[in-house]
Scaffold this motif. Structure first.
Motif, mmCIF file in Angstrom:
data_model
loop_
_atom_site.group_PDB
_atom_site.id
_atom_site.type_symbol
_atom_site.label_atom_id
_atom_site.label_comp_id
_atom_site.label_asym_id
_atom_site.label_seq_id
_atom_site.Cartn_x
_atom_site.Cartn_y
_atom_site.Cartn_z
ATOM 1 N N ILE A 29 3.000 -4.034 -1.364
ATOM 2 C CA ILE A 29 3.705 -2.787 -1.649
ATOM 3 C C ILE A 29 3.370 -1.741 -0.590
ATOM 4 O O ILE A 29 4.242 -1.009 -0.100
ATOM 5 N N LYS A 30 2.096 -1.658 -0.226
ATOM 6 C CA LYS A 30 1.681 -0.668 0.777
ATOM 7 C C LYS A 30 2.331 -0.936 2.133
ATOM 8 O O LYS A 30 2.498 -0.011 2.935
ATOM 9 N N SER A 31 2.711 -2.198 2.378
ATOM 10 C CA SER A 31 3.350 -2.516 3.654
ATOM 11 C C SER A 31 4.741 -1.903 3.768
ATOM 12 O O SER A 31 5.288 -1.786 4.858
ATOM 13 N N PHE A 32 5.323 -1.497 2.643
ATOM 14 C CA PHE A 32 6.633 -0.860 2.653
ATOM 15 C C PHE A 32 6.540 0.639 2.937
ATOM 16 O O PHE A 32 7.564 1.298 3.090
ATOM 17 N N ILE A 33 5.331 1.187 2.963
ATOM 18 C CA ILE A 33 5.166 2.634 3.094
ATOM 19 C C ILE A 33 5.194 3.030 4.562
ATOM 20 O O ILE A 33 4.322 2.619 5.343
ATOM 21 N N PRO A 34 6.188 3.825 4.977
ATOM 22 C CA PRO A 34 6.207 4.296 6.367
ATOM 23 C C PRO A 34 5.014 5.209 6.634
ATOM 24 O O PRO A 34 4.543 5.912 5.736
ATOM 25 N N ALA A 35 4.530 5.207 7.858
ATOM 26 C CA ALA A 35 3.348 5.995 8.207
ATOM 27 C C ALA A 35 3.540 7.470 7.931
ATOM 28 O O ALA A 35 2.615 8.166 7.483
#
Length: 310
Positions: free
Chosen positions: A103-109
């Protein structure tokens, strides 16, 4: 965990052009039938899956379909992170760690700080302050039995302290009112039962497996039953236990009685549990009415006194 597996399959399909059902089944250590059900669920959720039969065939996402991080709003990602983080306090395992990482991999920086702040605005900790130390090990044992369709055996302490040894086909782990329960088919009673984990001892997984039965989910919503059984009694309490009484009724039920006391309209069911609640308030609480509840409280208090006088 099915949700984690479905998400992993979507990510694999996004990463690969095509993958066979057998390869997916081997990777997740499940049956082909389970993979086909998962693919149907993903397709119904709106991710278009194309199936190619024959040698070199398999599943793939339609070429014109694209999913990126923008498909999740800030609120979506915050809610998912909050739920998974809260669950990980009580249900441990690599599956939850992997799900959180994905899920965190979907979060843009550029949105990471905002989403982290919103995800932490509500914190749910399902673990106990104190209590039975066997609950967490029991949860882990039952999770394994659920995944492998294996029988469980344990000694169970039921109503009035009756002890029995049970053999149970596990179907669900249930958390209700901060308590864990196992819902399963009891071979001793030939019926589905709900077992509270804190009342189990000697929990073990047997080597025997079982064939899944058709079953209905346990009846957990008790509003209609409570509405029929519940009455209101009047109790007089000292102000020092207001905080404890508020765990059972709202402040609108409190009416001042002098400088230090309140008369409270208290929701009550005539069973051992609710009489024990009243007794737990000690000398800071007096049951005023109805008369038969007051008389039963007096008898219980006399019984307690007789124990200490003998």
């Amino acid at each position: 965990m099915k949700v984690d597996r479905l998400m992993s399959i979507v990510l694999i399909l996004l990463d690969k052009e095509r993958i066979s059902a057998q390869e997916l089944a081997d990777r997740f250590e499940v049956s082909l039938r389970t993979i086909y059900r998962d693919i149907d669920a993903i397709d119904l959720a709106g991710v278009p899956i194309r199936s190619t039969p024959g040698v070199g065939g398999g599943f793939e996402i339609m070429p014109d379909y694209k999913m990126d991080s923008k498909v999740f709003s800030t609120a979506d990602l915050s809610a998912i992170l909050m739920g998974l983080s809260s669950l990980s306090n009580m249900v441990r395992g690599d599956e939850l760690i992997n799900a959180l990482a994905k899920i965190k991999s979907f979060i843009p920086a550029d949105r990471a700080k905002e989403i982290e702040l919103k995800a932490n605005q509500i914190y749910i900790d399902l673990s106990q302050w104190t209590g039975n130390n066997n609950i967490q090990p029991h949860v882990e044992i039952i999770k394994v039995a659920l995944q492998e369709n294996k029988l469980l055996t344990f000694e169970y302490i039921a109503h009035q302290g009756n002890k029995t040894v049970r053999i149970v086909e596990p179907y669900q782990l249930v958390m209700k009112s901060s308590h864990w329960y196992l819902y399963g088919y009891c071979q001793n009673r030939n019926d589905f039962r709900l077992f509270r984990l804190s009342r189990m001892s000697g929990l073990q997984i047997l080597e025997d497996t079982f064939t899944l039965r058709d079953f209905q989910k346990p009846q957990l919503e008790m509003e209609d039953i409570v509405a029929i059984m519940q009455i209101e009694i009047k109790i007089r309490i000292h102000q020092s236990i207001i905080d404890r009484v508020l765990d059972y009724c709202s402040y609108e039920n409190f009416h001042p009685d002098g400088e230090e006391h309140y008369i409270v309209s208290f929701p009550f069911i005539e069973n051992e549990y609710h009489y024990d609640i009243l007794l737990s308030f000690g000398d800071k609480c007096e049951c005023l009415e109805p008369l038969h509840v007051r008389e039963k409280m007096k008898r219980r208090i006399y019984d307690i006194v007789s124990i200490y006088e003998s």
